[in-house]
Design a protein around this motif. Structure first.
Motif, PDB file in Angstrom:
ATOM      1  N   MET A   1      21.122  89.517 -81.705  1.00  0.00           N
ATOM      2  CA  MET A   1      22.553  89.759 -81.877  1.00  0.00           C
ATOM      3  C   MET A   1      23.329  89.101 -80.742  1.00  0.00           C
ATOM      4  SD  MET A   1      24.539  93.423 -81.893  1.00  0.00           S
ATOM      5  CE  MET A   1      26.274  93.506 -81.404  1.00  0.00           C
ATOM      6  N   LYS A   2      24.324  88.339 -81.119  1.00  0.00           N
ATOM      7  CA  LYS A   2      25.204  87.760 -80.111  1.00  0.00           C
ATOM      8  C   LYS A   2      25.984  88.883 -79.422  1.00  0.00           C
ATOM      9  CE  LYS A   2      28.995  85.674 -81.359  1.00  0.00           C
ATOM     10  NZ  LYS A   2      30.027  84.729 -81.864  1.00  0.00           N
ATOM     11  N   THR A   3      26.131  88.829 -78.094  1.00  0.00           N
ATOM     12  CA  THR A   3      26.758  89.939 -77.372  1.00  0.00           C
ATOM     13  C   THR A   3      28.154  89.621 -76.857  1.00  0.00           C
ATOM     14  OG1 THR A   3      25.585  89.248 -75.369  1.00  0.00           O
ATOM     15  CG2 THR A   3      24.586  91.009 -76.697  1.00  0.00           C
ATOM     16  N   ALA A   4      28.667  88.428 -77.112  1.00  0.00           N
ATOM     17  CA  ALA A   4      30.029  88.079 -76.719  1.00  0.00           C
ATOM     18  C   ALA A   4      30.679  87.281 -77.840  1.00  0.00           C
ATOM     19  CB  ALA A   4      30.036  87.261 -75.429  1.00  0.00           C
ATOM     20  N   GLY A   5      32.008  87.377 -77.923  1.00  0.00           N
ATOM     21  CA  GLY A   5      32.737  86.614 -78.921  1.00  0.00           C
ATOM     22  C   GLY A   5      32.702  87.201 -80.315  1.00  0.00           C
ATOM     23  N   ASN A   6      32.295  88.463 -80.448  1.00  0.00           N
ATOM     24  CA  ASN A   6      32.267  89.129 -81.737  1.00  0.00           C
ATOM     25  C   ASN A   6      33.558  89.896 -81.989  1.00  0.00           C
ATOM     26  OD1 ASN A   6      29.318  88.725 -82.406  1.00  0.00           O
ATOM     27  ND2 ASN A   6      29.077  89.922 -80.523  1.00  0.00           N
ATOM     28  N   THR A   7      33.739  90.295 -83.245  1.00  0.00           N
ATOM     29  CA  THR A   7      34.712  91.319 -83.607  1.00  0.00           C
ATOM     30  C   THR A   7      33.913  92.485 -84.149  1.00  0.00           C
ATOM     31  OG1 THR A   7      36.408  89.672 -84.120  1.00  0.00           O
ATOM     32  CG2 THR A   7      36.736  91.894 -84.991  1.00  0.00           C
ATOM     33  N   ILE A   8      33.938  93.612 -83.416  1.00  0.00           N
ATOM     34  CA  ILE A   8      33.016  94.721 -83.640  1.00  0.00           C
ATOM     35  C   ILE A   8      33.784  95.961 -84.072  1.00  0.00           C
ATOM     36  CG2 ILE A   8      31.273  96.212 -82.576  1.00  0.00           C
ATOM     37  CD1 ILE A   8      30.788  94.005 -80.510  1.00  0.00           C
ATOM     38  N   LEU A   9      33.301  96.612 -85.115  1.00  0.00           N
ATOM     39  CA  LEU A   9      33.819  97.917 -85.539  1.00  0.00           C
ATOM     40  C   LEU A   9      32.795  98.978 -85.179  1.00  0.00           C
ATOM     41  CD1 LEU A   9      35.734  99.817 -87.128  1.00  0.00           C
ATOM     42  CD2 LEU A   9      34.464  99.170 -89.194  1.00  0.00           C
ATOM     43  N   ILE A  10      33.224 100.007 -84.428  1.00  0.00           N
ATOM     44  CA  ILE A  10      32.349 101.098 -84.009  1.00  0.00           C
ATOM     45  C   ILE A  10      32.932 102.410 -84.502  1.00  0.00           C
ATOM     46  CG2 ILE A  10      31.295 102.321 -82.070  1.00  0.00           C
ATOM     47  CD1 ILE A  10      31.419  99.817 -80.435  1.00  0.00           C
ATOM     48  N   THR A  11      32.164 103.144 -85.296  1.00  0.00           N
ATOM     49  CA  THR A  11      32.610 104.471 -85.722  1.00  0.00           C
ATOM     50  C   THR A  11      32.201 105.506 -84.668  1.00  0.00           C
ATOM     51  OG1 THR A  11      30.583 104.976 -86.961  1.00  0.00           O
ATOM     52  CG2 THR A  11      32.364 103.828 -88.143  1.00  0.00           C
ATOM     53  N   GLY A  12      32.905 106.635 -84.686  1.00  0.00           N
ATOM     54  CA  GLY A  12      32.648 107.637 -83.657  1.00  0.00           C
ATOM     55  C   GLY A  12      32.995 107.124 -82.280  1.00  0.00           C
ATOM     56  N   GLY A  13      34.057 106.322 -82.202  1.00  0.00           N
ATOM     57  CA  GLY A  13      34.413 105.657 -80.948  1.00  0.00           C
ATOM     58  C   GLY A  13      35.306 106.460 -80.032  1.00  0.00           C
ATOM     59  N   GLY A  14      35.552 107.728 -80.384  1.00  0.00           N
ATOM     60  CA  GLY A  14      36.451 108.534 -79.570  1.00  0.00           C
ATOM     61  C   GLY A  14      35.777 109.315 -78.467  1.00  0.00           C
ATOM     62  N   SER A  15      34.455 109.272 -78.400  1.00  0.00           N
ATOM     63  CA  SER A  15      33.763 110.034 -77.364  1.00  0.00           C
ATOM     64  C   SER A  15      32.326 109.558 -77.259  1.00  0.00           C
ATOM     65  CB  SER A  15      33.782 111.542 -77.689  1.00  0.00           C
ATOM     66  OG  SER A  15      33.056 111.808 -78.883  1.00  0.00           O
ATOM     67  N   GLY A  16      31.639 110.035 -76.232  1.00  0.00           N
ATOM     68  CA  GLY A  16      30.210 109.881 -76.095  1.00  0.00           C
ATOM     69  C   GLY A  16      29.678 108.467 -76.185  1.00  0.00           C
ATOM     70  N   ILE A  17      28.582 108.314 -76.926  1.00  0.00           N
ATOM     71  CA  ILE A  17      27.908 107.027 -77.036  1.00  0.00           C
ATOM     72  C   ILE A  17      28.831 105.976 -77.631  1.00  0.00           C
ATOM     73  CG2 ILE A  17      26.047 105.819 -78.251  1.00  0.00           C
ATOM     74  CD1 ILE A  17      24.367 108.397 -77.936  1.00  0.00           C
ATOM     75  N   GLY A  18      29.586 106.331 -78.672  1.00  0.00           N
ATOM     76  CA  GLY A  18      30.477 105.354 -79.303  1.00  0.00           C
ATOM     77  C   GLY A  18      31.531 104.827 -78.345  1.00  0.00           C
ATOM     78  N   ARG A  19      32.138 105.724 -77.577  1.00  0.00           N
ATOM     79  CA  ARG A  19      33.163 105.307 -76.608  1.00  0.00           C
ATOM     80  C   ARG A  19      32.577 104.354 -75.570  1.00  0.00           C
ATOM     81  NH1 ARG A  19      36.815 109.752 -73.656  1.00  0.00           N
ATOM     82  NH2 ARG A  19      38.026 109.411 -75.567  1.00  0.00           N
ATOM     83  N   GLU A  20      31.422 104.703 -75.023  1.00  0.00           N
ATOM     84  CA  GLU A  20      30.856 103.874 -73.966  1.00  0.00           C
ATOM     85  C   GLU A  20      30.328 102.544 -74.495  1.00  0.00           C
ATOM     86  OE1 GLU A  20      31.378 104.557 -70.852  1.00  0.00           O
ATOM     87  OE2 GLU A  20      32.417 106.338 -71.605  1.00  0.00           O
ATOM     88  N   LEU A  21      29.744 102.536 -75.687  1.00  0.00           N
ATOM     89  CA  LEU A  21      29.342 101.265 -76.289  1.00  0.00           C
ATOM     90  C   LEU A  21      30.552 100.363 -76.502  1.00  0.00           C
ATOM     91  CD1 LEU A  21      26.742 102.202 -79.063  1.00  0.00           C
ATOM     92  CD2 LEU A  21      26.306 100.913 -76.969  1.00  0.00           C
ATOM     93  N   ALA A  22      31.650 100.945 -76.996  1.00  0.00           N
ATOM     94  CA  ALA A  22      32.857 100.166 -77.246  1.00  0.00           C
ATOM     95  C   ALA A  22      33.357  99.510 -75.969  1.00  0.00           C
ATOM     96  CB  ALA A  22      33.929 101.063 -77.853  1.00  0.00           C
ATOM     97  N   ARG A  23      33.393 100.268 -74.900  1.00  0.00           N
ATOM     98  CA  ARG A  23      33.901  99.733 -73.637  1.00  0.00           C
ATOM     99  C   ARG A  23      32.969  98.682 -73.065  1.00  0.00           C
ATOM    100  NH1 ARG A  23      35.926 105.525 -71.039  1.00  0.00           N
ATOM    101  NH2 ARG A  23      37.981 105.585 -72.094  1.00  0.00           N
TER     102      ARG A  23
END
Length: 247
Positions: A1-23
Protein backbone atom coordinates in the motif's frame (compact mmCIF):
# COMPACT_ATOMS: atom_id res chain seq x y z
CA UNK A 1 0.00 0.00 0.00
CA UNK A 2 1.28 3.41 -0.93
CA UNK A 3 1.57 5.52 2.26
CA UNK A 4 1.68 9.05 0.79
CA UNK A 5 -0.31 10.90 -1.83
CA UNK A 6 -3.54 8.99 -1.20
CA UNK A 7 -7.08 10.14 -0.56
CA UNK A 8 -8.18 8.03 2.40
CA UNK A 9 -11.59 7.51 4.00
CA UNK A 10 -11.50 6.25 7.60
CA UNK A 11 -14.64 5.28 9.49
CA UNK A 12 -14.76 5.59 13.26
CA UNK A 13 -12.42 8.55 12.92
CA UNK A 14 -13.71 10.47 15.92
CA UNK A 15 -11.74 8.63 18.57
CA UNK A 16 -9.25 5.91 19.40
CA UNK A 17 -7.53 3.92 16.68
CA UNK A 18 -9.42 5.66 13.86
CA UNK A 19 -8.47 9.14 15.06
CA UNK A 20 -4.80 8.29 15.46
CA UNK A 21 -4.57 6.44 12.14
CA UNK A 22 -6.15 9.45 10.43
CA UNK A 23 -3.65 11.85 11.93
CA UNK A 24 -0.63 9.63 11.21
CA UNK A 25 -1.63 9.12 7.58
CA UNK A 26 -2.26 12.85 7.26
CA UNK A 27 1.23 13.50 8.64
CA UNK A 28 2.61 11.33 5.82
CA UNK A 29 1.05 13.59 3.19
CA UNK A 30 -2.35 12.05 2.57
CA UNK A 31 -5.73 13.70 2.23
CA UNK A 32 -7.89 12.06 4.91
CA UNK A 33 -11.67 12.05 5.34
CA UNK A 34 -12.82 10.93 8.78
CA UNK A 35 -16.35 9.57 9.06
CA UNK A 36 -18.57 8.62 11.99
CA UNK A 37 -21.81 9.33 13.78
CA UNK A 38 -20.71 12.29 15.90
CA UNK A 39 -19.65 15.37 13.94
CA UNK A 40 -18.16 17.23 16.95
CA UNK A 41 -15.79 14.31 17.61
CA UNK A 42 -14.78 14.21 13.94
CA UNK A 43 -14.13 17.95 13.99
CA UNK A 44 -11.89 17.48 17.02
CA UNK A 45 -9.88 14.96 15.02
CA UNK A 46 -9.21 17.38 12.17
CA UNK A 47 -8.91 20.57 14.24
CA UNK A 48 -5.97 22.72 13.13
CA UNK A 49 -4.93 20.34 10.34
CA UNK A 50 -4.79 20.79 6.60
CA UNK A 51 -5.82 18.05 4.21
CA UNK A 52 -8.33 16.57 6.64
CA UNK A 53 -12.11 16.60 6.34
CA UNK A 54 -15.02 15.44 8.49
CA UNK A 55 -18.16 13.79 7.12
CA UNK A 56 -20.86 12.29 9.35
CA UNK A 57 -22.46 8.99 8.35
CA UNK A 58 -25.00 6.60 9.84
CA UNK A 59 -23.91 3.15 8.69
CA UNK A 60 -26.99 1.53 10.23
CA UNK A 61 -29.15 2.65 7.30
CA UNK A 62 -28.33 1.16 3.86
CA UNK A 63 -29.72 4.17 2.00
CA UNK A 64 -27.63 6.51 4.16
CA UNK A 65 -24.49 4.55 3.30
CA UNK A 66 -25.24 4.78 -0.42
CA UNK A 67 -25.89 8.52 -0.16
CA UNK A 68 -22.73 9.02 1.87
CA UNK A 69 -20.62 7.11 -0.65
CA UNK A 70 -22.02 9.20 -3.48
CA UNK A 71 -21.16 12.39 -1.63
CA UNK A 72 -17.62 11.22 -0.88
CA UNK A 73 -16.98 10.31 -4.52
CA UNK A 74 -18.43 13.62 -5.73
CA UNK A 75 -16.32 15.70 -3.34
CA UNK A 76 -13.18 13.53 -3.46
CA UNK A 77 -13.03 11.87 -6.89
CA UNK A 78 -9.44 10.70 -6.25
CA UNK A 79 -10.52 8.53 -3.29
CA UNK A 80 -8.38 5.40 -3.46
CA UNK A 81 -8.15 4.01 0.10
CA UNK A 82 -10.92 2.88 2.44
CA UNK A 83 -10.18 1.99 6.07
CA UNK A 84 -13.13 0.28 7.80
CA UNK A 85 -12.44 0.95 11.45
CA UNK A 86 -15.80 1.78 13.09
CA UNK A 87 -16.87 -0.71 15.72
CA UNK A 88 -18.79 -1.21 18.95
CA UNK A 89 -18.42 -3.78 21.74
CA UNK A 90 -20.85 -4.93 24.44
CA UNK A 91 -20.73 -7.49 27.22
CA UNK A 92 -23.51 -10.06 26.93
CA UNK A 93 -24.98 -12.66 29.28
CA UNK A 94 -25.95 -15.71 27.23
CA UNK A 95 -27.24 -17.73 30.18
CA UNK A 96 -30.78 -16.37 30.01
CA UNK A 97 -33.23 -14.95 27.49
CA UNK A 98 -32.63 -11.26 26.79
CA UNK A 99 -33.35 -8.40 24.45
CA UNK A 100 -31.10 -8.68 21.41
CA UNK A 101 -30.83 -4.98 20.57
CA UNK A 102 -27.15 -4.68 21.50
CA UNK A 103 -26.22 -7.85 19.65
CA UNK A 104 -28.06 -6.72 16.53
CA UNK A 105 -26.49 -3.24 16.70
CA UNK A 106 -23.06 -4.87 16.95
CA UNK A 107 -23.68 -6.96 13.83
CA UNK A 108 -24.89 -3.93 11.88
CA UNK A 109 -21.99 -1.69 12.90
CA UNK A 110 -19.11 -4.17 12.87
CA UNK A 111 -20.05 -6.39 9.93
CA UNK A 112 -22.86 -5.01 7.78
CA UNK A 113 -21.37 -1.52 7.96
CA UNK A 114 -18.06 -2.47 6.31
CA UNK A 115 -19.80 -4.75 3.81
CA UNK A 116 -22.19 -1.96 2.81
CA UNK A 117 -19.45 0.64 2.50
CA UNK A 118 -17.18 -1.64 0.48
CA UNK A 119 -20.09 -2.42 -1.83
CA UNK A 120 -20.87 1.27 -2.27
CA UNK A 121 -17.25 2.22 -3.03
CA UNK A 122 -15.73 -0.79 -4.80
CA UNK A 123 -16.46 0.48 -8.30
CA UNK A 124 -14.76 3.78 -7.44
CA UNK A 125 -11.75 2.08 -5.88
CA UNK A 126 -11.22 -0.27 -8.83
CA UNK A 127 -10.76 2.73 -11.13
CA UNK A 128 -8.04 4.31 -9.00
CA UNK A 129 -4.30 3.67 -9.02
CA UNK A 130 -2.79 2.28 -5.81
CA UNK A 131 -6.22 1.45 -4.42
CA UNK A 132 -6.51 -0.33 -1.07
CA UNK A 133 -9.09 -1.48 1.46
CA UNK A 134 -8.06 -1.92 5.09
CA UNK A 135 -10.45 -3.82 7.37
CA UNK A 136 -9.85 -3.49 11.10
CA UNK A 137 -10.71 -6.74 12.86
CA UNK A 138 -9.39 -7.86 16.28
CA UNK A 139 -7.31 -10.49 18.00
CA UNK A 140 -10.69 -11.64 19.32
CA UNK A 141 -11.52 -12.82 15.80
CA UNK A 142 -9.12 -15.69 16.48
CA UNK A 143 -9.59 -16.28 20.22
CA UNK A 144 -12.92 -15.14 21.70
CA UNK A 145 -13.37 -13.13 24.85
CA UNK A 146 -16.39 -15.06 26.06
CA UNK A 147 -18.05 -12.06 27.72
CA UNK A 148 -18.37 -10.29 24.33
CA UNK A 149 -19.63 -13.07 22.04
CA UNK A 150 -21.29 -11.02 19.30
CA UNK A 151 -18.31 -8.68 19.01
CA UNK A 152 -15.98 -11.68 18.61
CA UNK A 153 -18.28 -13.24 16.01
CA UNK A 154 -18.48 -10.08 13.91
CA UNK A 155 -14.71 -9.72 13.87
CA UNK A 156 -14.24 -13.38 12.94
CA UNK A 157 -16.75 -12.91 10.12
CA UNK A 158 -15.00 -9.76 8.92
CA UNK A 159 -11.69 -11.64 8.88
CA UNK A 160 -13.24 -14.33 6.68
CA UNK A 161 -14.88 -11.74 4.45
CA UNK A 162 -11.54 -9.98 4.06
CA UNK A 163 -9.86 -13.18 2.86
CA UNK A 164 -12.53 -13.61 0.16
CA UNK A 165 -12.39 -9.92 -0.74
CA UNK A 166 -8.61 -10.08 -1.15
CA UNK A 167 -8.89 -13.02 -3.52
CA UNK A 168 -11.65 -11.47 -5.65
CA UNK A 169 -9.96 -8.05 -5.90
CA UNK A 170 -6.52 -9.46 -6.60
CA UNK A 171 -4.74 -7.29 -9.14
CA UNK A 172 -7.08 -4.30 -8.81
CA UNK A 173 -7.39 -3.36 -5.11
CA UNK A 174 -4.97 -4.29 -2.34
CA UNK A 175 -6.81 -5.72 0.68
CA UNK A 176 -5.18 -5.52 4.12
CA UNK A 177 -6.38 -6.67 7.53
CA UNK A 178 -5.36 -4.72 10.63
CA UNK A 179 -5.64 -6.92 13.74
CA UNK A 180 -5.43 -4.99 17.04
CA UNK A 181 -4.87 -6.59 20.43
CA UNK A 182 -6.55 -5.06 23.50
CA UNK A 183 -5.68 -1.36 23.13
CA UNK A 184 -6.29 1.55 25.50
CA UNK A 185 -9.14 3.29 23.64
CA UNK A 186 -12.69 4.42 24.38
CA UNK A 187 -14.21 1.26 22.86
CA UNK A 188 -15.65 0.23 26.24
CA UNK A 189 -16.03 2.20 29.50
CA UNK A 190 -12.73 2.53 31.35
CA UNK A 191 -10.70 0.85 28.62
CA UNK A 192 -8.54 3.89 27.83
CA UNK A 193 -6.79 3.57 31.22
CA UNK A 194 -7.11 -0.19 31.79
CA UNK A 195 -3.96 -1.93 33.01
CA UNK A 196 -2.63 -4.66 30.74
CA UNK A 197 -3.99 -3.07 27.57
CA UNK A 198 -1.55 -1.77 24.95
CA UNK A 199 -1.11 2.02 25.08
CA UNK A 200 -2.68 3.60 22.02
CA UNK A 201 0.40 5.56 20.96
CA UNK A 202 2.60 2.46 21.16
CA UNK A 203 0.09 0.49 19.11
CA UNK A 204 -0.20 3.15 16.40
CA UNK A 205 3.57 3.57 16.24
CA UNK A 206 4.09 -0.14 15.61
CA UNK A 207 1.21 -0.24 13.11
CA UNK A 208 2.60 2.62 11.04
CA UNK A 209 6.02 0.94 10.95
CA UNK A 210 4.33 -2.14 9.50
CA UNK A 211 2.41 -0.07 6.93
CA UNK A 212 5.74 1.36 5.75
CA UNK A 213 7.16 -2.08 4.97
CA UNK A 214 7.52 -3.10 1.33
CA UNK A 215 5.55 -5.05 0.40
CA UNK A 216 2.87 -4.13 2.92
CA UNK A 217 1.91 -7.22 4.97
CA UNK A 218 -1.54 -8.53 4.09
CA UNK A 219 -2.15 -8.71 7.84
CA UNK A 220 -0.89 -5.91 10.09
CA UNK A 221 0.02 -7.73 13.31
CA UNK A 222 1.75 -5.97 16.18
CA UNK A 223 3.84 -8.23 18.40
CA UNK A 224 1.28 -8.26 21.21
CA UNK A 225 -1.48 -9.80 19.04
CA UNK A 226 0.61 -12.68 17.70
CA UNK A 227 -0.32 -14.91 20.67
CA UNK A 228 -4.01 -14.67 19.71
CA UNK A 229 -3.59 -14.69 15.93
CA UNK A 230 -1.66 -17.95 15.88
CA UNK A 231 -3.18 -19.63 18.97
CA UNK A 232 -4.87 -22.44 17.07
CA UNK A 233 -1.91 -23.06 14.74
CA UNK A 234 0.55 -23.14 17.64
CA UNK A 235 -1.57 -25.38 19.86
CA UNK A 236 -2.47 -23.01 22.69
CA UNK A 237 -6.03 -22.04 21.73
CA UNK A 238 -7.73 -23.42 24.85
CA UNK A 239 -5.10 -21.81 27.06
CA UNK A 240 -5.68 -18.48 25.31
CA UNK A 241 -9.47 -18.70 25.82
CA UNK A 242 -8.94 -19.37 29.52
CA UNK A 243 -6.47 -16.51 29.88
CA UNK A 244 -8.82 -14.04 28.24
CA UNK A 245 -11.76 -15.17 30.38
CA UNK A 246 -9.70 -14.87 33.56
CA UNK A 247 -8.47 -11.41 32.57
Amino acid sequence: MKTAGNTILITGGGSGIGRELARRFNDLGNTVIVAGRRLPALQDTIDGRTGMHAMPVDIEAPEAVRAFAGRVIAEFPSLNVLINNAGIMHREDLTRSRELGKAEDTIVTNLLGPIRLINALVDQLRTQPDAAIVNVTSGLAFVPLCHTPTYNATKAALHSYTVSLRDQLKGSVEVIELVPPAVQTELTPGQSTRDGYMPLNAFIGEVMTLFLRRPTPKEILVNRVEFLRWAERDGHFEQAVELLSAH
